[in-house]
Scaffold this motif. Structure first.
Motif, PDB file in Angstrom:
ATOM      1  N   LEU A 145     -42.349 -71.346 -88.028  1.00  0.00           N
ATOM      2  CA  LEU A 145     -40.898 -71.362 -87.904  1.00  0.00           C
ATOM      3  C   LEU A 145     -40.381 -70.010 -88.364  1.00  0.00           C
ATOM      4  CD1 LEU A 145     -38.086 -72.752 -87.645  1.00  0.00           C
ATOM      5  CD2 LEU A 145     -38.409 -73.562 -89.977  1.00  0.00           C
ATOM      6  N   VAL A 146     -39.596 -69.352 -87.524  1.00  0.00           N
ATOM      7  CA  VAL A 146     -39.050 -68.030 -87.844  1.00  0.00           C
ATOM      8  C   VAL A 146     -37.532 -68.106 -87.764  1.00  0.00           C
ATOM      9  CG1 VAL A 146     -38.995 -65.585 -87.220  1.00  0.00           C
ATOM     10  CG2 VAL A 146     -41.093 -66.895 -86.886  1.00  0.00           C
ATOM     11  N   VAL A 147     -36.881 -67.674 -88.836  1.00  0.00           N
ATOM     12  CA  VAL A 147     -35.419 -67.615 -88.871  1.00  0.00           C
ATOM     13  C   VAL A 147     -35.035 -66.151 -89.046  1.00  0.00           C
ATOM     14  CG1 VAL A 147     -33.321 -68.401 -90.028  1.00  0.00           C
ATOM     15  CG2 VAL A 147     -35.333 -69.896 -89.939  1.00  0.00           C
ATOM     16  N   LYS A 148     -34.282 -65.621 -88.079  1.00  0.00           N
ATOM     17  CA  LYS A 148     -33.858 -64.219 -88.114  1.00  0.00           C
ATOM     18  C   LYS A 148     -32.346 -64.160 -88.143  1.00  0.00           C
ATOM     19  CE  LYS A 148     -37.699 -62.672 -85.228  1.00  0.00           C
ATOM     20  NZ  LYS A 148     -38.062 -62.032 -83.970  1.00  0.00           N
ATOM     21  N   GLY A 149     -31.830 -63.202 -88.892  1.00  0.00           N
ATOM     22  CA  GLY A 149     -30.393 -62.999 -88.944  1.00  0.00           C
ATOM     23  C   GLY A 149     -30.076 -61.520 -88.939  1.00  0.00           C
ATOM     24  N   ALA A 150     -29.078 -61.126 -88.153  1.00  0.00           N
ATOM     25  CA  ALA A 150     -28.652 -59.728 -88.097  1.00  0.00           C
ATOM     26  C   ALA A 150     -27.189 -59.691 -87.675  1.00  0.00           C
ATOM     27  CB  ALA A 150     -29.513 -58.940 -87.127  1.00  0.00           C
ATOM     28  N   LYS A 151     -26.413 -58.923 -88.396  1.00  0.00           N
ATOM     29  CA  LYS A 151     -25.007 -58.717 -88.042  1.00  0.00           C
ATOM     30  C   LYS A 151     -24.938 -57.586 -87.019  1.00  0.00           C
ATOM     31  CE  LYS A 151     -21.775 -60.133 -90.013  1.00  0.00           C
ATOM     32  NZ  LYS A 151     -20.853 -61.210 -89.732  1.00  0.00           N
ATOM     33  N   PRO A 152     -24.061 -57.713 -86.020  1.00  0.00           N
ATOM     34  CA  PRO A 152     -23.909 -56.594 -85.084  1.00  0.00           C
ATOM     35  C   PRO A 152     -23.351 -55.379 -85.810  1.00  0.00           C
ATOM     36  CG  PRO A 152     -22.269 -58.304 -84.668  1.00  0.00           C
ATOM     37  CD  PRO A 152     -23.186 -58.833 -85.718  1.00  0.00           C
ATOM     38  N   SER A 153     -23.766 -54.201 -85.378  1.00  0.00           N
ATOM     39  CA  SER A 153     -23.287 -52.985 -86.043  1.00  0.00           C
ATOM     40  C   SER A 153     -21.803 -52.803 -85.773  1.00  0.00           C
ATOM     41  CB  SER A 153     -24.072 -51.766 -85.552  1.00  0.00           C
ATOM     42  OG  SER A 153     -23.908 -51.640 -84.157  1.00  0.00           O
ATOM     43  N   GLU A 154     -21.110 -52.303 -86.781  1.00  0.00           N
ATOM     44  CA  GLU A 154     -19.659 -52.116 -86.675  1.00  0.00           C
ATOM     45  C   GLU A 154     -19.349 -50.836 -85.921  1.00  0.00           C
ATOM     46  OE1 GLU A 154     -18.204 -52.130 -90.646  1.00  0.00           O
ATOM     47  OE2 GLU A 154     -18.525 -54.268 -90.922  1.00  0.00           O
TER      48      GLU A 154
END
Length: 151
Positions: A70-79
């Protein structure tokens, strides 16, 4: 961290190599501290992983399962330049992350919800019918010892 040599087990067992390989890789992984998470048992065959993902929305998080992983990835888009914010104090990290969990055989993700800054992953172990314990009926005659003559 202390390492364990599993080679004596390889010599005396058959079919457990996958288990020992998992133990080797788990021992080699560094402990992830971001984002914080809980793993809890919610029933005899149900589990919940809760991950603190403050500042992330549904579109910023991806959950993938493949072959007991199980892989959980999170990333905010660059501003962009006009949306850039100036922080006087930044206590909410919002940095990209990737968490990996090894799942036991027959454990599958049932669903995921994001509420109040927590991502809840519901997991359940469902054994196939062929793997479940079953009772075997014993058939036999009802003859007693007295019914049989020794002559």
């Amino acid at each position: 961290m202390q390492t364990i040599d599993f080679s004596p087990f390889y010599r005396s067992t058959v079919g457990f190599d996958r288990l020992f390989n998992r133990l080797d890789t788990l021992g080699a992984q560094e402990a992830k501290t971001y984002p914080p998470y809980n793993i809890e048992r919610t029933g005899s065959d149900t589990y919940r992983i809760s991950i603190a993902v403050a500042g992330f929305s549904n579109g910023d998080i991806a959950v993938e399962t493949k072959e007991n992983s199980l892989v959980v990835k999170g990333a905010k888009p660059s501003e962009s330049g006009e949306d850039k914010r100036e922080f006087l104090h930044r206590g909410i990290a919002e940095r990209a992350f990737e968490l990996r969990f090894q799942l036991a055989d027959y454990v599958e993700v049932q669903g995921a919800t994001l509420e109040n800054g927590l991502l809840h992953l519901e997991l359940k172990r469902e054994l196939p019918e062929g793997k479940k314990a079953r009772t075997i009926q014993i058939n036999g005659g009802t003859a007693s010892i007295e019914d049989k003559s020794v002559n």
